[in-house]
Structures are given as structure tokens and as C-alpha cells.
Design a protein around this motif. Structure first.
Motif, PDB file in Angstrom:
ATOM      1  N   SER A  24       5.448  94.012 -95.394  1.00 50.22           N
ATOM      2  CA  SER A  24       5.738  93.005 -94.371  1.00 50.22           C
ATOM      3  C   SER A  24       5.299  91.598 -94.780  1.00 50.22           C
ATOM      4  N   THR A  25       4.628  91.475 -95.932  1.00 48.01           N
ATOM      5  CA  THR A  25       4.324  90.107 -96.399  1.00 48.01           C
ATOM      6  C   THR A  25       5.581  89.425 -96.928  1.00 48.01           C
ATOM      7  N   ASP A  26       6.624  90.220 -97.211  1.00 43.65           N
ATOM      8  CA  ASP A  26       7.908  89.642 -97.584  1.00 43.65           C
ATOM      9  C   ASP A  26       8.580  89.147 -96.288  1.00 43.65           C
ATOM     10  N   ALA A  27       8.849  87.869 -96.226  1.00 40.54           N
ATOM     11  CA  ALA A  27       9.392  87.288 -94.987  1.00 40.54           C
ATOM     12  C   ALA A  27      10.734  87.910 -94.615  1.00 40.54           C
ATOM     13  N   GLY A  28      11.443  88.484 -95.575  1.00 44.28           N
ATOM     14  CA  GLY A  28      12.736  89.090 -95.279  1.00 44.28           C
ATOM     15  C   GLY A  28      12.628  90.513 -94.753  1.00 44.28           C
ATOM     16  N   TYR A  29      11.414  91.056 -94.763  1.00 45.21           N
ATOM     17  CA  TYR A  29      11.225  92.430 -94.260  1.00 45.21           C
ATOM     18  C   TYR A  29      11.315  92.397 -92.732  1.00 45.21           C
ATOM     19  N   PRO A  30      12.020  93.353 -92.128  1.00 42.34           N
ATOM     20  CA  PRO A  30      12.329  93.215 -90.695  1.00 42.34           C
ATOM     21  C   PRO A  30      11.233  93.677 -89.735  1.00 42.34           C
ATOM     22  N   ALA A  31      10.049  94.030 -90.251  1.00 39.92           N
ATOM     23  CA  ALA A  31       8.953  94.460 -89.372  1.00 39.92           C
ATOM     24  C   ALA A  31       7.666  93.783 -89.815  1.00 39.92           C
ATOM     25  N   GLU A  32       6.738  93.619 -88.860  1.00 42.48           N
ATOM     26  CA  GLU A  32       5.421  93.086 -89.238  1.00 42.48           C
ATOM     27  C   GLU A  32       4.329  93.860 -88.525  1.00 42.48           C
ATOM     28  N   VAL A  33       3.242  94.109 -89.269  1.00 43.04           N
ATOM     29  CA  VAL A  33       2.098  94.806 -88.683  1.00 43.04           C
ATOM     30  C   VAL A  33       1.284  93.771 -87.910  1.00 43.04           C
ATOM     31  N   VAL A  34       1.245  93.935 -86.577  1.00 39.57           N
ATOM     32  CA  VAL A  34       0.548  92.949 -85.745  1.00 39.57           C
ATOM     33  C   VAL A  34      -0.764  93.487 -85.202  1.00 39.57           C
ATOM     34  N   SER A  35      -0.974  94.803 -85.334  1.00 39.20           N
ATOM     35  CA  SER A  35      -2.170  95.385 -84.734  1.00 39.20           C
ATOM     36  C   SER A  35      -2.564  96.658 -85.473  1.00 39.20           C
ATOM     37  N   VAL A  36      -3.847  96.791 -85.748  1.00 33.53           N
ATOM     38  CA  VAL A  36      -4.350  98.019 -86.370  1.00 33.53           C
ATOM     39  C   VAL A  36      -5.442  98.585 -85.467  1.00 33.53           C
ATOM     40  N   VAL A  37      -5.333  99.858 -85.175  1.00 30.95           N
ATOM     41  CA  VAL A  37      -6.321 100.527 -84.328  1.00 30.95           C
ATOM     42  C   VAL A  37      -6.918 101.681 -85.121  1.00 30.95           C
ATOM     43  N   SER A  38      -8.244 101.769 -85.098  1.00 31.42           N
ATOM     44  CA  SER A  38      -8.920 102.890 -85.751  1.00 31.42           C
ATOM     45  C   SER A  38      -9.833 103.569 -84.743  1.00 31.42           C
ATOM     46  N   ASP A  39      -9.925 104.887 -84.853  1.00 31.33           N
ATOM     47  CA  ASP A  39     -10.881 105.609 -84.009  1.00 31.33           C
ATOM     48  C   ASP A  39     -12.235 105.688 -84.702  1.00 31.33           C
ATOM     49  N   ALA A  49      -7.477  95.578 -93.110  1.00 30.56           N
ATOM     50  CA  ALA A  49      -6.631  94.890 -92.119  1.00 30.56           C
ATOM     51  C   ALA A  49      -7.303  93.607 -91.645  1.00 30.56           C
ATOM     52  N   GLN A  50      -8.630  93.681 -91.434  1.00 32.00           N
ATOM     53  CA  GLN A  50      -9.357  92.481 -91.009  1.00 32.00           C
ATOM     54  C   GLN A  50      -9.248  91.399 -92.067  1.00 32.00           C
ATOM     55  N   SER A  51      -9.417  91.816 -93.341  1.00 31.35           N
ATOM     56  CA  SER A  51      -9.367  90.814 -94.413  1.00 31.35           C
ATOM     57  C   SER A  51      -7.959  90.236 -94.555  1.00 31.35           C
ATOM     58  N   ALA A  52      -6.956  90.992 -94.109  1.00 34.24           N
ATOM     59  CA  ALA A  52      -5.580  90.487 -94.168  1.00 34.24           C
ATOM     60  C   ALA A  52      -5.244  89.654 -92.925  1.00 34.24           C
ATOM     61  N   GLY A  53      -6.243  89.485 -92.049  1.00 37.03           N
ATOM     62  CA  GLY A  53      -6.048  88.632 -90.876  1.00 37.03           C
ATOM     63  C   GLY A  53      -5.250  89.294 -89.761  1.00 37.03           C
ATOM     64  N   ILE A  54      -5.216  90.612 -89.771  1.00 35.01           N
ATOM     65  CA  ILE A  54      -4.469  91.331 -88.732  1.00 35.01           C
ATOM     66  C   ILE A  54      -5.428  91.775 -87.631  1.00 35.01           C
ATOM     67  N   CYS A  55      -5.015  91.620 -86.412  1.00 36.22           N
ATOM     68  CA  CYS A  55      -5.845  92.000 -85.273  1.00 36.22           C
ATOM     69  C   CYS A  55      -6.231  93.477 -85.394  1.00 36.22           C
ATOM     70  N   SER A  56      -7.519  93.742 -85.482  1.00 31.68           N
ATOM     71  CA  SER A  56      -7.992  95.100 -85.773  1.00 31.68           C
ATOM     72  C   SER A  56      -9.008  95.527 -84.721  1.00 31.68           C
ATOM     73  N   THR A  57      -8.840  96.712 -84.213  1.00 31.96           N
ATOM     74  CA  THR A  57      -9.655  97.150 -83.084  1.00 31.96           C
ATOM     75  C   THR A  57     -10.150  98.570 -83.303  1.00 31.96           C
ATOM     76  N   VAL A  58     -11.401  98.803 -82.983  1.00 26.46           N
ATOM     77  CA  VAL A  58     -11.920 100.176 -82.971  1.00 26.46           C
ATOM     78  C   VAL A  58     -11.870 100.683 -81.536  1.00 26.46           C
TER      79      VAL A  58
END
Ligand code: GRF
Length: 230
Positions: A24-39, A49-58
Motif C-alpha cells: 500500500s505504499t505504492d500510491a497506485g495500490y487500491p487499498a491502504e492499511v489505516v489501522s492495526v489491532v493486536s491482542d 506498524a507504529q514505526s510506519a506511522g499507522i494507527c496501532s492499538t492493543v
């Protein structure tokens, strides 16, 4: 172009998560990871995910229902349109699965419906199959079941152990999951009568035998095989 907003649920290493983020770092890719959840707080995928700047939640998992309620609220708040399970090691609450019917996918390291559940590679080795691989499928309440979107095949080699087979499968998982997500995000995937139909489908034309057939003009047995990398 508006991209499909994807939430990824993980429990551990997160190499498939990385593959999805990389795609999804390719701007032409049709999806983007906006949220990561871990148990799990210590899931290495979470730190990535945090280092990639994606909203990450436990979200801790004291029970299926309480996890589902919190996950549902978060995914709704973040306007997630599709959930990808990527090494998420919990069985999900049935109502949550139904709420995300045909909008939640999973990747499993076997050619489903063979070898669902834990230790799929160990199951494949114990069964003596000549091929294994991975499957991306829509999630249903039963574990590792649901309409199959895409599969990739790898050979099982004579000296394989669980680790070598898992590594070979993982290398194709990292290609298959971004491909399946692309097809979904392009709106080409739909479930019809319990099976997946894909618009503009290109199927491979080759059959693969394992053991391989001998090359032409060579003795019928004892030929050397080209090694298959992991
Ligand atoms: C993968 O083999 C996946 O198929 C299975 O769990 C493993 C997760 O690996 N569901 P990773 O966390 O993506 O590296």
C-alpha cells in the motif's frame, strides 16, 4: 482515487502485515492499511506498524465478546471497510464475524480445506502431501473456513521440516495476500452461492507434478532436481 480502508488484526510477528503495508505504499495500490489491532502488547508487528506511522492499538482479549465490542467500536471510528486477519491467533466472536461477513478475510498456511487450525505445516508433513501452500478466504464462524479467494502452491520437499516448509509457504503468502487484497479493493471479488467469483480472472495454464517428470532424453530415474529456494 479513493482507496479501500483496511484494518489488520495481528497477534505476533506481522510479516503479512508488512507485506500489506509495503504494497500500500505504492500510491497506485487500491487499498491502504489505516489501522492495526493486536491482542498482544508485545507483538512485533505492532511495533512495525507504529514505526510506519499507522494507527496501532492493543485490545486485550479477556474474552471474545469484550474484544469484539472494543474492536468493533475502533474499526467503526476509523472507518475501516475491510478487515484482514494476519496471524491473529484468537477465535473471533460469532456476532462480530457475521457483522463483517464478506468484509473480513484471513490467510492460512495450507491449501484449505486441508489442514485447518493450528500447525498446518506439521499436519501437511504428517499427511505426506507433495504440495502445500496458502489460502486467502472470507471469514466464517468456523475456524479457517469460508469462500476461497486465492491460493498459492509450493512443493513439499523430501527433507522438509516444519520450519523449512513454513518459510517456503510464508514467502508466497507475502505475494498472495497483497494480490487478494488488490482484487477485493478493485471490486472484482464477490461471493455467489458460497463461492468466490472474480472478474477478469487469469488462471495459470501449467500443471505441476511432484516428483517432477524426468527431462526429455534423460534416464527415467535418478535425474537431479533444481533446488527450490525458500
Ligand atoms: C502466517 O503463516 C499466516 O498464514 C497464519 O499465521 C502466520 C502469521 O505470520 N495465519 P505473520 O505474523 O504474518 O508473520
Amino acid at each position: 482515487m479513493s482507496r479501500l480502508r483496511v484494518g489488520v488484526l495481528i497477534s505476533g510477528r506481522g510479516s503479512n502485515l508488512r507485506a500489506l503495508i509495503a504494497a500500500s505504499t505504492d500510491a497506485g495500490y487500491p487499498a491502504e492499511v489505516v489501522s492495526v489491532v493486536s491482542d498482544r502488547v508485545k507483538a512485533p508487528g505492532l511495533a512495525f506498524a507504529q514505526s510506519a506511522g499507522i494507527c496501532s492499538t492493543v485490545i486485550p482479549h479477556p474474552g471474545r465478546r469484550s474484544f469484539a465490542v472494543r474492536a468493533e467500536a475502533l474499526l467503526h471510528e476509523q472507518r475501516v471497510e475491510l478487515v484482514c486477519l494476519a496471524g491473529f491467533m484468537r477465535v473471533l466472536d460469532g456476532a462480530f464475524v457475521e457483522a463483517w461477513r464478506d468484509r473480513m478475510v484471513n490467510i492460512h498456511p495450507s491449501l484449505l480445506p486441508a489442514f485447518p487450525g493450528l500447525n498446518a505445516q506439521r499436519q501437511a508433513l504428517a499427511a505426506g502431501v507433495r504440495f502445500s501452500g496458502c489460502t486467502v478466504h472470507f471469514v466464517r464462524p468456523e475456524v479457517d473456513a469460508g469462500p476461497i479467494i486465492a491460493q498459492a502452491v509450493v512443493p513439499v520437499l523430501p527433507n522438509d521440516d516444519e520450519a523449512s516448509l513454513a518459510a517456503r509457504i510464508l514467502s508466497v503468502e507475502h505475494r498472495l495476500y497483497p494480490l487478494a487484497l488488490r482484487l477485493i479493493a478493485e471490486g472484482r471479488v464477490r461471493v455467489v452461492a458460497g463461492k468466490v467469483e472474480i472478474d477478469r480472472w487469469r488462471a495459470p495454464r501449467l500443471a505441476v507434478l511432484n516428483p517432477s517428470e524426468p527431462p526429455r532424453n534423460s534416464p527415467a530415474s535418478g535425474w537431479s532436481q533444481t533446488p527450490v529456494g525458500v
